[in-house]
Design an enzyme around this catalytic site. Structure first.
Site, short mmCIF file in Angstrom:
data_model
loop_
_atom_site.label_atom_id
_atom_site.label_comp_id
_atom_site.label_asym_id
_atom_site.label_seq_id
_atom_site.Cartn_x
_atom_site.Cartn_y
_atom_site.Cartn_z
N CYS A 270 -44.79 -11.53 -65.37
CA CYS A 270 -43.78 -10.57 -64.92
C CYS A 270 -42.49 -11.34 -64.62
O CYS A 270 -42.49 -12.58 -64.60
CB CYS A 270 -44.29 -9.83 -63.68
N CYS B 64 -42.92 -13.95 -61.77
CA CYS B 64 -43.71 -15.12 -62.16
C CYS B 64 -42.97 -15.98 -63.18
O CYS B 64 -43.04 -17.21 -63.12
CB CYS B 64 -45.07 -14.69 -62.68
N HIS C 55 -49.68 -13.18 -57.22
CA HIS C 55 -50.04 -13.11 -58.63
C HIS C 55 -50.70 -14.43 -59.03
O HIS C 55 -50.46 -15.47 -58.41
CB HIS C 55 -48.81 -12.89 -59.50
N GLU D 203 -50.17 -16.54 -61.41
CA GLU D 203 -49.26 -17.64 -61.71
C GLU D 203 -48.70 -18.28 -60.44
O GLU D 203 -48.64 -19.50 -60.33
CB GLU D 203 -48.08 -17.15 -62.57
#
Length: 153
Positions: free
Chosen positions: A84, A87, A54, A56
Protein backbone atom coordinates in the site's frame (compact mmCIF):
# COMPACT_ATOMS: atom_id res chain seq x y z
CA UNK A 1 27.05 -14.73 -11.79
CA UNK A 2 25.29 -15.61 -8.54
CA UNK A 3 22.32 -17.92 -8.15
CA UNK A 4 18.95 -16.28 -7.61
CA UNK A 5 17.02 -17.34 -4.52
CA UNK A 6 13.37 -16.53 -3.97
CA UNK A 7 12.23 -15.79 -0.43
CA UNK A 8 8.55 -15.68 -1.34
CA UNK A 9 7.90 -19.03 0.37
CA UNK A 10 8.99 -17.48 3.67
CA UNK A 11 6.71 -14.49 3.04
CA UNK A 12 3.86 -16.88 2.20
CA UNK A 13 4.41 -18.70 5.51
CA UNK A 14 4.01 -15.36 7.29
CA UNK A 15 0.83 -14.67 5.30
CA UNK A 16 -0.60 -18.08 6.15
CA UNK A 17 0.15 -17.51 9.83
CA UNK A 18 -1.63 -14.14 9.62
CA UNK A 19 -4.67 -15.84 8.07
CA UNK A 20 -4.73 -18.42 10.85
CA UNK A 21 -4.95 -15.51 13.33
CA UNK A 22 -7.86 -13.99 11.40
CA UNK A 23 -5.72 -11.24 9.90
CA UNK A 24 -5.68 -10.39 6.19
CA UNK A 25 -3.07 -12.83 4.83
CA UNK A 26 -0.16 -10.66 3.84
CA UNK A 27 3.39 -11.64 4.73
CA UNK A 28 6.80 -10.05 4.34
CA UNK A 29 10.44 -10.87 4.96
CA UNK A 30 13.53 -8.66 4.85
CA UNK A 31 16.66 -10.35 3.52
CA UNK A 32 20.18 -8.98 3.96
CA UNK A 33 22.87 -8.96 1.26
CA UNK A 34 24.18 -12.31 2.54
CA UNK A 35 20.78 -13.95 2.00
CA UNK A 36 19.74 -14.15 5.66
CA UNK A 37 16.19 -13.30 6.70
CA UNK A 38 16.66 -10.55 9.29
CA UNK A 39 13.04 -9.48 9.76
CA UNK A 40 9.66 -10.98 9.08
CA UNK A 41 6.02 -10.33 9.74
CA UNK A 42 2.45 -10.99 8.83
CA UNK A 43 -0.38 -8.51 9.24
CA UNK A 44 -1.20 -7.84 12.90
CA UNK A 45 -3.52 -4.85 12.64
CA UNK A 46 -6.31 -6.54 14.60
CA UNK A 47 -4.10 -8.24 17.19
CA UNK A 48 -2.24 -5.02 17.97
CA UNK A 49 -5.18 -2.63 17.39
CA UNK A 50 -2.76 -0.77 15.15
CA UNK A 51 -3.66 0.28 11.59
CA UNK A 52 0.07 0.56 10.78
CA UNK A 53 0.84 -3.06 11.75
CA UNK A 54 1.07 -4.20 8.15
CA UNK A 55 3.40 -7.10 7.32
CA UNK A 56 5.94 -4.84 5.61
CA UNK A 57 6.12 -2.33 8.45
CA UNK A 58 6.55 -5.09 11.03
CA UNK A 59 9.25 -6.84 8.99
CA UNK A 60 11.10 -3.53 8.50
CA UNK A 61 10.87 -2.66 12.21
CA UNK A 62 12.19 -6.09 13.21
CA UNK A 63 15.02 -5.99 10.66
CA UNK A 64 16.07 -2.49 11.71
CA UNK A 65 16.02 -3.52 15.39
CA UNK A 66 18.10 -6.59 14.61
CA UNK A 67 20.85 -4.67 12.80
CA UNK A 68 20.61 -1.54 14.97
CA UNK A 69 19.97 0.90 12.14
CA UNK A 70 17.05 2.73 10.57
CA UNK A 71 18.46 1.96 7.13
CA UNK A 72 18.33 -1.43 5.42
CA UNK A 73 21.08 -0.72 2.90
CA UNK A 74 21.66 -3.69 0.60
CA UNK A 75 18.57 -5.50 1.86
CA UNK A 76 15.57 -6.69 -0.11
CA UNK A 77 11.99 -7.08 1.03
CA UNK A 78 9.70 -9.85 -0.19
CA UNK A 79 5.96 -9.24 0.15
CA UNK A 80 3.01 -11.39 -0.90
CA UNK A 81 0.90 -8.38 -1.98
CA UNK A 82 1.76 -5.12 -3.70
CA UNK A 83 2.52 -2.69 -0.86
CA UNK A 84 0.00 0.00 0.00
CA UNK A 85 1.15 3.63 -0.17
CA UNK A 86 2.13 3.65 3.55
CA UNK A 87 4.22 0.50 3.19
CA UNK A 88 5.79 1.62 -0.09
CA UNK A 89 6.87 4.84 1.63
CA UNK A 90 8.31 2.85 4.55
CA UNK A 91 10.26 0.65 2.12
CA UNK A 92 11.72 3.80 0.55
CA UNK A 93 12.49 5.41 3.91
CA UNK A 94 14.29 2.22 5.01
CA UNK A 95 16.35 2.41 1.82
CA UNK A 96 15.66 -1.19 0.83
CA UNK A 97 17.68 -2.10 -2.24
CA UNK A 98 14.90 -4.17 -3.81
CA UNK A 99 11.21 -4.91 -3.46
CA UNK A 100 9.79 -8.23 -4.65
CA UNK A 101 6.02 -8.62 -4.49
CA UNK A 102 3.61 -11.35 -5.50
CA UNK A 103 0.04 -10.32 -6.24
CA UNK A 104 -0.91 -6.92 -7.62
CA UNK A 105 -3.38 -4.81 -5.66
CA UNK A 106 -5.39 -2.60 -8.05
CA UNK A 107 -7.60 -1.35 -5.20
CA UNK A 108 -5.08 -0.45 -2.48
CA UNK A 109 -1.63 -0.80 -4.00
CA UNK A 110 0.83 2.05 -3.91
CA UNK A 111 3.56 0.87 -6.28
CA UNK A 112 1.92 0.09 -9.62
CA UNK A 113 -1.52 1.41 -8.63
CA UNK A 114 -2.91 4.41 -6.76
CA UNK A 115 -0.30 7.05 -5.98
CA UNK A 116 2.65 5.02 -7.38
CA UNK A 117 4.85 6.19 -4.52
CA UNK A 118 8.18 5.44 -6.23
CA UNK A 119 7.25 7.53 -9.28
CA UNK A 120 6.65 10.66 -7.18
CA UNK A 121 9.16 13.48 -7.29
CA UNK A 122 9.18 13.38 -3.48
CA UNK A 123 10.53 9.79 -3.39
CA UNK A 124 13.91 10.00 -1.66
CA UNK A 125 14.85 6.43 -2.53
CA UNK A 126 13.48 4.13 -5.21
CA UNK A 127 14.19 0.42 -4.82
CA UNK A 128 14.49 -2.00 -7.69
CA UNK A 129 10.96 -3.41 -8.06
CA UNK A 130 10.23 -6.98 -9.14
CA UNK A 131 6.63 -8.03 -9.67
CA UNK A 132 4.82 -11.32 -9.84
CA UNK A 133 6.90 -13.62 -7.61
CA UNK A 134 4.64 -16.63 -6.87
CA UNK A 135 1.81 -14.38 -8.00
CA UNK A 136 -0.81 -17.11 -8.41
CA UNK A 137 -0.13 -18.62 -4.98
CA UNK A 138 -0.18 -15.18 -3.30
CA UNK A 139 -3.43 -14.18 -5.03
CA UNK A 140 -5.13 -17.50 -4.23
CA UNK A 141 -4.31 -17.17 -0.54
CA UNK A 142 -6.08 -13.80 -0.46
CA UNK A 143 -9.03 -14.96 -2.60
CA UNK A 144 -9.57 -18.06 -0.46
CA UNK A 145 -9.36 -16.03 2.76
CA UNK A 146 -12.00 -13.52 1.64
CA UNK A 147 -14.23 -16.19 0.09
CA UNK A 148 -14.23 -18.02 3.43
CA UNK A 149 -15.03 -14.76 5.26
CA UNK A 150 -18.02 -14.16 2.95
CA UNK A 151 -19.42 -17.67 3.48
CA UNK A 152 -19.12 -17.31 7.26
CA UNK A 153 -20.98 -13.99 7.26
Amino acid sequence: MSDFTSYMNAALEEAEAAASRGEVPVGAVVVDAAGRIIGSGGNETRALSDPTAHAEVLAIRRACARIGSERLIGCSIWVTLEPCPMCAAAIGFARCHALHFGASDPKSGGVDHGPQVFNAASAHHVPEVYRGASEHQCAMLLRDFFAKKRTLS
